[in-house]
Design an enzyme around this catalytic site. Structure first.
Site, PDB file in Angstrom:
ATOM      1  N   LYS A 148       0.875  -1.176   0.000  1.00  0.00           N
ATOM      2  CA  LYS A 148       0.000   0.000   0.000  1.00  0.00           C
ATOM      3  C   LYS A 148       0.908   1.220   0.000  1.00  0.00           C
ATOM      4  O   LYS A 148       1.605   1.481   0.992  1.00  0.00           O
ATOM      5  CB  LYS A 148      -0.910  -0.004   1.232  1.00  0.00           C
ATOM      6  CG  LYS A 148      -1.687   1.298   1.392  1.00  0.00           C
ATOM      7  CD  LYS A 148      -2.633   1.274   2.564  1.00  0.00           C
ATOM      8  CE  LYS A 148      -3.105   2.690   2.894  1.00  0.00           C
ATOM      9  NZ  LYS A 148      -4.075   2.719   4.003  1.00  0.00           N
TER      10      LYS A 148
ATOM     11  N   GLY B 253      -9.141   8.363   9.468  1.00  0.00           N
ATOM     12  CA  GLY B 253      -9.561   8.387  10.866  1.00  0.00           C
ATOM     13  C   GLY B 253     -10.628   9.415  11.187  1.00  0.00           C
ATOM     14  O   GLY B 253     -10.984   9.596  12.347  1.00  0.00           O
TER      15      GLY B 253
ATOM     16  N   ALA C  28     -10.128   4.771   3.770  1.00  0.00           N
ATOM     17  CA  ALA C  28     -10.089   5.890   4.707  1.00  0.00           C
ATOM     18  C   ALA C  28     -11.408   6.641   4.818  1.00  0.00           C
ATOM     19  O   ALA C  28     -12.071   6.924   3.830  1.00  0.00           O
ATOM     20  CB  ALA C  28      -8.988   6.885   4.379  1.00  0.00           C
ATOM     21  N   GLY C  29     -11.745   6.936   6.066  1.00  0.00           N
ATOM     22  CA  GLY C  29     -12.861   7.822   6.385  1.00  0.00           C
ATOM     23  C   GLY C  29     -14.164   7.129   6.708  1.00  0.00           C
ATOM     24  O   GLY C  29     -15.085   7.780   7.202  1.00  0.00           O
TER      25      GLY C  29
ATOM     26  N   ASN D 176     -10.202   0.659   9.071  1.00  0.00           N
ATOM     27  CA  ASN D 176      -9.364   0.452  10.247  1.00  0.00           C
ATOM     28  C   ASN D 176      -9.986   1.102  11.474  1.00  0.00           C
ATOM     29  O   ASN D 176     -10.527   0.433  12.341  1.00  0.00           O
ATOM     30  CB  ASN D 176      -7.938   0.959  10.006  1.00  0.00           C
ATOM     31  CG  ASN D 176      -6.975   0.587  11.122  1.00  0.00           C
ATOM     32  OD1 ASN D 176      -7.354   0.236  12.237  1.00  0.00           O
ATOM     33  ND2 ASN D 176      -5.708   0.622  10.854  1.00  0.00           N
ATOM     34  N   SER D 177      -9.974   2.458  11.515  1.00  0.00           N
ATOM     35  CA  SER D 177     -10.409   3.139  12.734  1.00  0.00           C
ATOM     36  C   SER D 177     -11.804   2.723  13.172  1.00  0.00           C
ATOM     37  O   SER D 177     -12.050   2.506  14.364  1.00  0.00           O
ATOM     38  CB  SER D 177     -10.395   4.657  12.521  1.00  0.00           C
ATOM     39  OG  SER D 177      -9.097   5.095  12.209  1.00  0.00           O
TER      40      SER D 177
END
Lengths: 259, 73
Positions: free
Chosen positions: A98, A159, A185-186, A207-208
């Site tokens: 990545k 995040g 992301a997001g 992830n987050s």
């Protein structure tokens, strides 16, 4: 169920899980198992003798069917990312990388120019390059032409939990792309992951939203279900929107008026 | 005749670290108790593969990076 193809690799899961920000390694491992993810991201970092438990290679490798996708986080130039990628490949034995180059920790927005340069070099070296990029259709096409295995445009800032703020640009990227588009992301909630898949994404990277959930393994499972549902809906063919009502019951042959 | 010191100082992950002269990369890994299989070793910007670690001798001033996979998105 059809599969996600990246290079010569085939995955039945379309949820890629990040391994950062979990409260402990054991919670992260439970979440990875619950997610059914077959591709998980990790970050190359210096070994710290005071915290040997930071090393995730052994526990992640022990989960059947897991392929590691190291990221180049920490790099702020193409040269740093290429160096990190080469070292990561030695360690992971995986061709996935990545490419993540963000020079400004305040917003973590990817540097398009450095990302393009690094991706071009790494694709030539045989990596399966997965660049984390702004939702820019022109850049996405250039990266496809440079030999990337996928493009990973952001839904919103890393995040931030702001979801698919870039939805209209993502639609263009998906329509124009011949390689899988992975929203990275997001994302905050499973419904956003389902929407991304309904729009035609090949996968989502989360992830987050899982790591900071009250019950990360349960949230991982919820995302997996949402991703599968969204993908199934996309393949099934989603109805067009109409500005007017369109009756579902016949508007004729109603029973006669009461006497 | 000038006698060689028996201790050398390297830069280990950006910090000074001393170890006996003629130590190999494998010796260093044993000394810091890291697992051979789960780290990458880079000496002066050159990757040293696991099969070459016992033969790779460290010299005074070498820049050594020992790297792992940690959590990340």
């Amino acid at each position: 169920m059809d599969s996600l193809h990246l290079g010569s690799y085939t995955f039945s899961s379309r949820l890629i899980l990040g391994t950062g920000k979990f409260s402990s390694s054991s919670v992260m491992l439970e979440a990875v198992k619950a997610s059914g993810s077959q591709l998980v991201t990790v970050a190359l970092r210096r070994f710290n003798r005071e915290q040997p438990e930071d090393d995730l290679f052994t526990p992640l490798s022990a989960i059947p069917g897991i392929t590691l996708m190291p990221n180049t986080s920490g790099a702020s130039t193409a040269a740093e990312a290429v160096r990190a990628a080469r070292i990561s490949r030695e360690l992971s034995g995986s061709p996935f990388i990545k490419v993540e180059i963000h020079p400004n920790p305040q917003h973590l927005m990817p540097d398009s120019i450095e990302t393009y340069e690094a991706s071009k070099i790494l694709a030539k070296e045989g990596f399966l390059v997965m660049p984390y990029i702004p939702a820019d259709p022109v850049l996405a096409k250039r990266l496809e032409e440079a030999g990337c295995a996928s493009v990973m445009p952001l839904g919103s800032a890393i995040g931030s939990g702001q979801g698919l703020a870039t939805a209209e640009m993502l639609r263009i990227i998906i329509r124009e792309s011949n390689i899988p588009v992975i929203v990275d992301a997001g994302l905050r909630s499973p419904s956003e992951a389902a929407l991304a898949m309904e729009m035609g994404c090949g996968a989502v990277l989360v992830n987050s939203a899982v790591a900071v959930a009250g019950d990360p393994p349960a949230m991982a499972e919820a995302f997996a279900e949402a991703v599968a549902a969204g993908h199934k809906a996309c393949r099934a063919g989603i109805m067009d929107k109409s500005g007017m009502a369109v009756a579902t019951s016949p508007l004729t042959a109603f029973l006669g008026p009461a006497s | 005749m000038h006698e060689m010191p028996q201790i050398i100082t390297i830069q280990l992950n950006g910090e000074p670290f001393t170890l006996p002269r003629c130590s190999s990369v494998s010796d260093l890994l044993t000394r810091i108790a890291s697992e051979e299989k789960t780290v990458a070793t880079v000496i002066n910007d050159q990757i040293v593969r696991p099969e070459n670690r016992s033969a790779a001798r460290l010299e005074e001033g070498d820049r050594v990076e020992i790297l792992i996979f940690a959590g990340g998105g």
